[in-house]
Design an enzyme around this catalytic site. Structure first.
Site, PDB file in Angstrom:
ATOM      1  N   SER A   1      -7.256  -7.827  -2.317  1.00 35.75           N
ATOM      2  CA  SER A   1      -7.476  -6.689  -3.212  1.00 35.75           C
ATOM      3  C   SER A   1      -8.636  -7.053  -4.117  1.00 35.75           C
ATOM      4  O   SER A   1      -8.931  -8.241  -4.311  1.00 35.75           O
ATOM      5  CB  SER A   1      -6.216  -6.479  -4.053  1.00 35.75           C
TER       6      SER A   1
ATOM      7  N   TYR B   1       0.153  -9.045 -10.465  1.00 34.40           N
ATOM      8  CA  TYR B   1      -0.518  -8.680  -9.207  1.00 34.40           C
ATOM      9  C   TYR B   1      -1.810  -9.476  -9.063  1.00 34.40           C
ATOM     10  O   TYR B   1      -2.113 -10.002  -7.992  1.00 34.40           O
ATOM     11  CB  TYR B   1      -0.772  -7.172  -9.210  1.00 34.40           C
TER      12      TYR B   1
END
Ligand code: 8X3
Length: 255
Positions: free
Chosen positions: A141, A154
């Site tokens: 990501s 995250y």
């Protein structure tokens, strides 16, 4: 350019979003695919639609991973064995600041993004090595590249998955395994923001509000398909993919 010799892939996280779109993309490109995810009903539907083989299980469960490895060995026995592992299972849970971080959210994110990638990769490396032209593609990501407020858990998990990917590339080059990282930014999928925000539909919609064209799962699957479809000696080390409206993590244009 020489033909891409790869054709037998396992895709994790295949029951929705980028994983599901990747299965569809690879099947359309002529690959043999095993779709792996927890939700058997969704996998069965995807298999019926695409002709992929389906295998239900959890990336964080060692027995499931061992059974998947056996299934892949049987499924691809007549066509040269597995050559490509695509780790897409992952996700975010919570958007808390560090001050309010929840252990259970962090544990879940580390398990699915980091330990899941580790377990799958470790299990399949012997087969990929013996194939002679292996590929591992890890979907990280832009959260693996830049930290942002509310992203800590995250970010930490994706930074860790990125680090694992970098070490793996160095370690496996001598076994002729290419290691690709695809790092998407804002992608509007059915479930990503919903899962992150505890099922709150309104809050999930706000993530994309006013963004003219966020990426779609299909956009990212196209990049994944391109990367693994290149001749094997070409390694796209790290591909960062964002919508034009998101010039950086802190620069998102909403109209
Ligand atoms: C998803 C991208 O911007 O939510 O992996 O961190 S972001």
């Amino acid at each position: 350019m020489p033909e891409n010799p790869s054709k037998n892939a396992v895709v994790t996280g295949a029951s929705s979003g980028i994983g599901e779109a990747t299965v569809r993309q690879l099947r359309a490109d002529g690959w043999n695919v095993i779709a792996f995810a927890r939700r058997a009903d969704r996998l069965a539907q995807l298999a019926a639609q695409t002709g992929a083989a389906a295998f239900a299980g959890d990336v964080t469960n060692d027995d499931d991973v061992a059974r998947l490895l056996e299934f892949a060995a049987e499924t691809f026995a007549g066509s040269g064995g597995i050559d490509t592992l695509i780790n897409i299972a992952g996700g975010a849970r919570g958007a808390d600041h560090v001050a309010n971080a929840k252990d259970e959210d962090w544990d879940w994110m580390f398990q699915v993004n980091v330990m899941g990638t580790l377990k799958l990769t470790r299990a399949f490396l012997p087969a990929l090595r013996s194939h002679g032209r292996g590929t591992v593609l890890n979907l990280t990501s832009t959260a693996a590249i830049t930290a942002y407020e509310g992203g800590s858990g995250y970010n930490a998990a994706k930074f860790a998955q990125h680090a694992l990917t970098g070490a793996l590339r160095l370690e496996e080059a001598e076994h002729n395994i290419r290691v690709i990282e695809v790092a998407p930014g804002l992608v509007q999928t059915e479930e990503f923001a919903l899962n992150r925000l505890g099922g709150d539909k309104e809050a999930a919609q706000k993530v994309y509000q006013g963004v003219e064209e966020p990426l779609t799962a299909e956009d990212v699957a196209g990049v994944v398909g391109y990367a693994v479809g290149l001749p094997h000696h070409i390694n796209l080390d790290q591909v960062t993919v964002r919508p034009v409206a998101q010039a950086a993590a802190h620069k998102l244009i909403r109209r």
